[in-house]
Design a protein around this motif. Structure first.
Motif, short mmCIF file in Angstrom:
data_model
loop_
_atom_site.label_atom_id
_atom_site.label_comp_id
_atom_site.label_asym_id
_atom_site.label_seq_id
_atom_site.Cartn_x
_atom_site.Cartn_y
_atom_site.Cartn_z
N THR A 178 -3.78 -5.09 11.54
CA THR A 178 -3.91 -3.65 11.34
C THR A 178 -3.97 -2.93 12.68
N ALA A 198 -10.01 -2.11 10.55
CA ALA A 198 -9.42 -1.79 9.25
C ALA A 198 -10.52 -1.39 8.28
N ASP A 213 1.91 -4.42 6.90
CA ASP A 213 0.65 -5.04 7.29
C ASP A 213 0.33 -5.99 6.11
MG MG Z 1 -6.18 -5.49 8.42
#
Ligand code: MG
Ligand code: ADP
Length: 340
Positions: free
Chosen positions: A96, A108, A246
């Protein structure tokens, strides 16, 4: 022959990024030197294993360094080719941060942290690049953004239909050959990076609401940003797509002792990551049948991974000794993805 030259064509480039350690006490297992990562050989005392890749970034690498590897793909997008960047790695390895830092924050799990622009990840830099490029070359282009979440092999639209809507819209994916249609997907026109950031914030809010509803952590679903660029030139008109992904954490889900809902989740994560691996293997071997249909994530990528598309795998690793096994697994994944 045409076959062998096509076999050598690199449709997927692999970049490994080993993040800085976040522990003052942990022993470091993964070290980076030029384009090589070295780890202790799991289950072997005093033996090490070295891996070479197209690019390897260590703890000193900046977000700008990593982004420099993405620029070539953006140029391809303006030539009418689809492009994909996906981040692979265990939870906590830096996916992330690499893809979506800035609005998603340093962590995140803490979207409220605000980072400075220099910490911005690939997504923001790509969007900036796209608009700078359009302006510099006075390109007649329209840009659209879509935000998707893939959870338990279902695709959800992260842009609500109306401002008040909190409902989750499950989308149907249809493929015909290498063409993919995501029925009902919101495509929001974007005029500048600031407009994109507003949309991104909406999508993140939707994702977090969805997470609460589905009782799922963001590391257990795939998150995809798609930028569609439509260019009208004097000679030709073209539409191409940039997919920025992601992925869900690749840690071995069997170890978590999950039952019920969490087990189902693990099963889908394993299956989808394995499907990506299988698609890449088939592409490497120049197979005539690429198994895109084995999973939603690969189905979504059937026009953006392989063929004329250009792709970059960003494999993220944590350097600490306690993360050695997941790091080893990620490096093996990266190795399997490498075209020689
Ligand atoms: Mg992440
Ligand atoms: P993932 O998305 O793979 O679970 P994160 O991106 O959330 O991992 O990273 C885990 C933690 O490590 C976060 O606190 C993040 O800010 C930090 N981190 C990751 N990569 C870097 C980096 N290259 N430089 C500094 N901090 C990083």
């Amino acid at each position: 022959t045409e076959g062998s030259s096509r076999g050598k064509q690199q449709t997927l480039k692999v970049l490994v990024r080993v993040r800085p350690t976040n522990s003052a006490t942990s022993e470091i297992a993964a070290t980076v030197e030029s384009d090589k990562v070295t780890i202790p050989k799991p289950f072997h005392d005093n033996a090490t294993k070295a891996y070479s890749f197209d690019r390897v970034f260590g703890s000193q690498a900046t977000q700008a360094d990593v982004f420099s590897e993405v620029e070539v793909l953006l140029n391809d997008v303006f030539e009418g080719r689809n492009a994909t960047v996906f981040a692979y790695g265990q939870t906590g390895s830096g996916k992330t941060h690499t893809m979506n830092a800035y609005s998603m924050g340093g962590s995140a799990n803490n979207p409220t942290i605000t980072l400075s622009r220099k910490d911005a990840g690939i997504t923001y830099r790509a969007v900036d690049w796209i608009f700078e490029h359009i302006e510099r070359y006075s390109i007649n282009a329209t840009v659209y953004a879509s935000f998707l979440e893939i959870y338990n092999d279902e695709v959800y639209d992260l842009l609500p239909r109306s401002a008040s809507a909190g409902e989750l819209r499950k989308l149907k994916v249809m493929t015909a050959g290498r063409k993919v249609t995501i029925q009902g997907l919101s495509e929001a026109p974007v005029t500048d990076p600031a407009a994109f950031e507003k949309l991104f914030a909406v999508a993140l809010r939707q994702r977090s609401t969805a997470g609460t509803k589905l009782n799922v952590s963001s590391s257990r679903s795939h998150f995809m940003v798609q930028m569609t660029v439509h260019i009208v030139g004097t000679q030709r008109e073209l539409t191409s797509k940039l997919s920025l992904i992601d992925l869900a954490g690749s840690e071995d889900n069997r170890y978590t002792g999950n039952e019920g809902e969490r087990f189902e989740e693990s099963r889908h994560i394993n299956a989808s990551l394995f499907a990506i691996r299988s698609v890449v293997s088939a592409l490497k071997e120049n197979k005539s049948q690429i198994p895109y249909r084995n999973s939603k994530i690969t189905q979504l990528l059937c026009d953006s991974l392989g063929g004329t598309a250009s792709s970059l795998a960003v494999v993220c690793c944590a350097p600490e000794l306690e993360n050695l096994h997941p790091t080893h697994n990620s490096l093996e994944f990266a190795k399997d993805c490498c075209f020689i």
